[in-house]
Structures are given as structure tokens and as C-alpha cells.
Design a protein around this motif. Structure first.
Motif, mmCIF file in Angstrom:
data_model
loop_
_atom_site.group_PDB
_atom_site.id
_atom_site.type_symbol
_atom_site.label_atom_id
_atom_site.label_comp_id
_atom_site.label_asym_id
_atom_site.label_seq_id
_atom_site.Cartn_x
_atom_site.Cartn_y
_atom_site.Cartn_z
ATOM 1 N N TYR A 152 2.257 -5.565 1.691
ATOM 2 C CA TYR A 152 0.982 -4.940 2.064
ATOM 3 C C TYR A 152 0.293 -5.744 3.169
ATOM 4 C CZ TYR A 152 -3.865 -3.381 1.644
ATOM 5 O OH TYR A 152 -5.137 -2.924 1.916
ATOM 6 N N HIS A 153 0.286 -7.062 3.021
ATOM 7 C CA HIS A 153 -0.330 -7.930 4.032
ATOM 8 C C HIS A 153 0.413 -7.804 5.362
ATOM 9 C CE1 HIS A 153 -2.837 -11.323 5.240
ATOM 10 N NE2 HIS A 153 -1.757 -11.855 5.793
ATOM 11 N N MET A 154 1.742 -7.738 5.299
ATOM 12 C CA MET A 154 2.548 -7.564 6.512
ATOM 13 C C MET A 154 2.227 -6.236 7.188
ATOM 14 S SD MET A 154 6.587 -6.757 6.803
ATOM 15 C CE MET A 154 6.229 -5.136 6.149
ATOM 16 N N PHE A 162 5.835 3.913 6.488
ATOM 17 C CA PHE A 162 6.970 4.396 5.701
ATOM 18 C C PHE A 162 7.887 3.259 5.280
ATOM 19 C CE2 PHE A 162 6.495 8.683 7.999
ATOM 20 C CZ PHE A 162 5.612 9.138 7.041
ATOM 21 N N LEU A 163 8.166 2.332 6.196
ATOM 22 C CA LEU A 163 9.036 1.208 5.848
ATOM 23 C C LEU A 163 8.378 0.294 4.815
ATOM 24 C CD1 LEU A 163 10.692 0.276 9.260
ATOM 25 C CD2 LEU A 163 11.733 1.374 7.286
ATOM 26 N N SER A 164 7.086 0.113 4.913
ATOM 27 C CA SER A 164 6.384 -0.706 3.917
ATOM 28 C C SER A 164 6.470 -0.079 2.536
ATOM 29 C CB SER A 164 4.921 -0.884 4.320
ATOM 30 O OG SER A 164 4.833 -1.584 5.526
ATOM 31 N N PHE A 165 6.247 1.228 2.461
ATOM 32 C CA PHE A 165 6.352 1.900 1.170
ATOM 33 C C PHE A 165 7.780 1.887 0.647
ATOM 34 C CE2 PHE A 165 2.275 4.183 2.287
ATOM 35 C CZ PHE A 165 1.524 3.501 1.343
ATOM 36 N N ALA A 192 11.646 -0.246 -3.246
ATOM 37 C CA ALA A 192 12.877 -0.988 -3.524
ATOM 38 C C ALA A 192 12.594 -2.227 -4.359
ATOM 39 C CB ALA A 192 13.560 -1.368 -2.211
ATOM 40 N N THR A 193 11.480 -2.884 -4.091
ATOM 41 C CA THR A 193 11.103 -4.074 -4.862
ATOM 42 C C THR A 193 10.812 -3.712 -6.313
ATOM 43 O OG1 THR A 193 10.167 -5.133 -2.911
ATOM 44 C CG2 THR A 193 9.403 -5.925 -5.055
ATOM 45 N N VAL A 194 10.028 -2.677 -6.529
ATOM 46 C CA VAL A 194 9.682 -2.257 -7.891
ATOM 47 C C VAL A 194 10.944 -1.837 -8.641
ATOM 48 C CG1 VAL A 194 8.440 -0.500 -9.234
ATOM 49 C CG2 VAL A 194 7.313 -1.637 -7.314
ATOM 50 N N PHE A 195 11.793 -1.066 -8.004
ATOM 51 C CA PHE A 195 13.043 -0.647 -8.632
ATOM 52 C C PHE A 195 13.905 -1.845 -9.003
ATOM 53 C CE2 PHE A 195 17.553 0.413 -8.219
ATOM 54 C CZ PHE A 195 17.678 1.361 -9.219
ATOM 55 N N SER A 196 14.055 -2.794 -8.077
ATOM 56 C CA SER A 196 14.909 -3.949 -8.330
ATOM 57 C C SER A 196 14.378 -4.820 -9.464
ATOM 58 C CB SER A 196 15.026 -4.789 -7.051
ATOM 59 O OG SER A 196 15.588 -4.036 -6.024
#
Length: 132
Positions: free
Chosen positions: A84-86, A113-116, A121-125
């Protein structure tokens, strides 16, 4: 004429030229303050969790560490907060340095779109490892 008793300065106080106000600024500062605490915790904890003699032992230790609910939640906060900060920082760079209207819109949409996608991907992993 409006019936408002507010002065012209009072009507625009807190609103930028895009009528977005200080939300972007506050979001960037709040995420930075949160990351000051979360990133060192994440790095130190991850180094402690990956101790072992061989790769399989290190992986098993890291998986067991991430399976703990508090660690999984804090990892999600750290990584998603960083993304989010990025996103906010890249948005400022794109708005300041890309002069064409269409390239700016395309890059801002790509940034979002890439941030989301990275957050998803992070939440899934993390859930995949934590629940397994």
C-alpha cells in the motif's frame, strides 16, 4: 448565492486541487509509521524462524512460525502495508513526472491493479501456508 455561512477559505480548507484533501498524505504517513514497527519485527522474526541445519528444517520451522495466528496476521499487515505504501509513493511519482494525460492514466491504473494483485497473492500465500 449560497445560504452557507462558511467563508470561502473554510469551504476549501483541507481540500487539494483534486478535491481529495489530505487523505493521500495521511495514508502515506500512517503506513510509514506502521512499517517502522512492522518491518523490523518481520525481519527479526523471520531470521529467528528460519534457523536450522538444513533447508528442509529451516522451511519446516518457517512454516510452523507462519502457522501461528498472530504471526500470520502481522506478516499480512507488514507485507500489505508495504505494498500500500509503495502504491501511494509510485502514484506521487507518476503524477509528478509523467506529463502526458493518457500515459499517466494508464500507469496509474497499472499501479493500482498490480498493487491489488500483489496483495491478493500475499493473502492467498499466507492463508495457504497458515491453514495447511
Amino acid at each position: 448565492m449560497s445560504n452557507s455561512m462558511r467563508t470561502p477559505l473554510g469551504k476549501v480548507r483541507g481540500l487539494g486541487s483534486a478535491r481529495d484533501g489530505a487523505g493521500h498524505f495521511i495514508g502515506q504517513r500512517v503506513s510509514a509509521v506502521a512499517l517502522v514497527f512492522l518491518v523490523p519485527w518481520f525481519l527479526i522474526s523471520l531470521l529467528g524462524a528460519t534457523r536450522g541445519d538444513n533447508t528442509l528444517e529451516r522451511f519446516a520451522n518457517a512454516e510452523a512460525w507462519l502457522s501461528q495466528p498472530l504471526n500470520a496476521i502481522l506478516v499480512l499487515l507488514a507485507v500489505c502495508g508495504t505494498i500500500y505504501h509503495m502504491r501511494l509513493g509510485l502514484q506521487v511519482v507518476i503524477e509528478d513526472y509523467i506529463s502526458g494525460h493518457m500515459p499517466r492514466i494508464v500507469l496509474l491504473m497499472l499501479n493500482t491493479f498490480l498493487s491489488f494483485a500483489l496483495i491478493a497473492a500475499t493473502v492467498f500465500s499466507v492463508f495457504k501456508v497458515a491453514v495447511a
